[in-house]
Motif scaffolding. Sequence first.
Motif, PDB file in Angstrom:
ATOM      1  N   ILE A 293       0.767  -1.101   0.228  1.00  0.00           N
ATOM      2  CA  ILE A 293       0.084   0.080   0.020  1.00  0.00           C
ATOM      3  C   ILE A 293       0.871   1.203   0.064  1.00  0.00           C
ATOM      4  O   ILE A 293       0.372   2.174  -0.686  1.00  0.00           O
ATOM      5  N   ILE A 294       1.946   0.941   0.849  1.00  0.00           N
ATOM      6  CA  ILE A 294       3.054   2.428   0.826  1.00  0.00           C
ATOM      7  C   ILE A 294       3.331   2.683  -0.457  1.00  0.00           C
ATOM      8  O   ILE A 294       3.647   3.862  -1.049  1.00  0.00           O
TER       9      ILE A 294
ATOM     10  N   ALA B  79       3.965   5.502  -5.773  1.00  0.00           N
ATOM     11  CA  ALA B  79       4.053   5.071  -7.071  1.00  0.00           C
ATOM     12  C   ALA B  79       2.913   5.819  -7.691  1.00  0.00           C
ATOM     13  O   ALA B  79       2.944   6.612  -8.815  1.00  0.00           O
ATOM     14  N   GLY B  80       1.560   5.826  -7.101  1.00  0.00           N
ATOM     15  CA  GLY B  80       0.749   6.573  -7.388  1.00  0.00           C
ATOM     16  C   GLY B  80       0.753   8.148  -7.589  1.00  0.00           C
ATOM     17  O   GLY B  80       0.348   9.007  -8.381  1.00  0.00           O
ATOM     18  N   ILE B  81       1.295   8.685  -6.686  1.00  0.00           N
ATOM     19  CA  ILE B  81       1.790  10.050  -6.526  1.00  0.00           C
ATOM     20  C   ILE B  81       2.633  10.464  -7.721  1.00  0.00           C
ATOM     21  O   ILE B  81       2.606  11.617  -8.216  1.00  0.00           O
TER      22      ILE B  81
ATOM     23  N   THR C  34      -3.723   5.813  -4.098  1.00  0.00           N
ATOM     24  CA  THR C  34      -2.963   4.580  -3.687  1.00  0.00           C
ATOM     25  C   THR C  34      -3.596   3.341  -4.496  1.00  0.00           C
ATOM     26  O   THR C  34      -2.794   2.452  -4.892  1.00  0.00           O
ATOM     27  N   VAL C  35      -4.823   3.244  -4.891  1.00  0.00           N
ATOM     28  CA  VAL C  35      -5.496   2.151  -5.796  1.00  0.00           C
ATOM     29  C   VAL C  35      -4.870   2.343  -6.872  1.00  0.00           C
ATOM     30  O   VAL C  35      -4.362   1.495  -7.691  1.00  0.00           O
ATOM     31  N   LEU C  36      -4.434   3.585  -7.573  1.00  0.00           N
ATOM     32  CA  LEU C  36      -4.057   3.795  -9.165  1.00  0.00           C
ATOM     33  C   LEU C  36      -2.712   3.068  -8.838  1.00  0.00           C
ATOM     34  O   LEU C  36      -2.144   2.488  -9.795  1.00  0.00           O
ATOM     35  N   GLY C  37      -1.419   3.535  -7.719  1.00  0.00           N
ATOM     36  CA  GLY C  37      -0.433   2.871  -7.717  1.00  0.00           C
ATOM     37  C   GLY C  37      -0.297   1.377  -7.597  1.00  0.00           C
ATOM     38  O   GLY C  37       0.458   0.694  -8.212  1.00  0.00           O
TER      39      GLY C  37
END
Length: 84
Positions: free
Chosen positions: A7-8, A13-15, A34-37
């Motif tokens: 999750i982290i 990665a999403g950011i 978070t889901v995107l990453g």
Amino acid sequence: MHIIGTIIIGFIAGIIAKLLAGGPNEPRGFILTTVLGIVGAFVATWLGQQIGWYQPDQSAGFIGAVVGAVIVLLIWGAVARRTV
């Protein structure tokens, strides 16, 4: 502890993906980022295994997760643009 780490990494990665390929139709909020990453990491793992870069028991690393998240973000933007 593995899920929390995923999750982290997914959030970071999403950011980064939003910074690299952000647009007006990008998802907003902590959960969607978070889901995107996380989805990006799964996409990168799947593509890498299909191409032969990763073995069946390997997963994509951080850079692969960012690349996968950028791919997912670009697809999200294309779909969101059509529905508006």
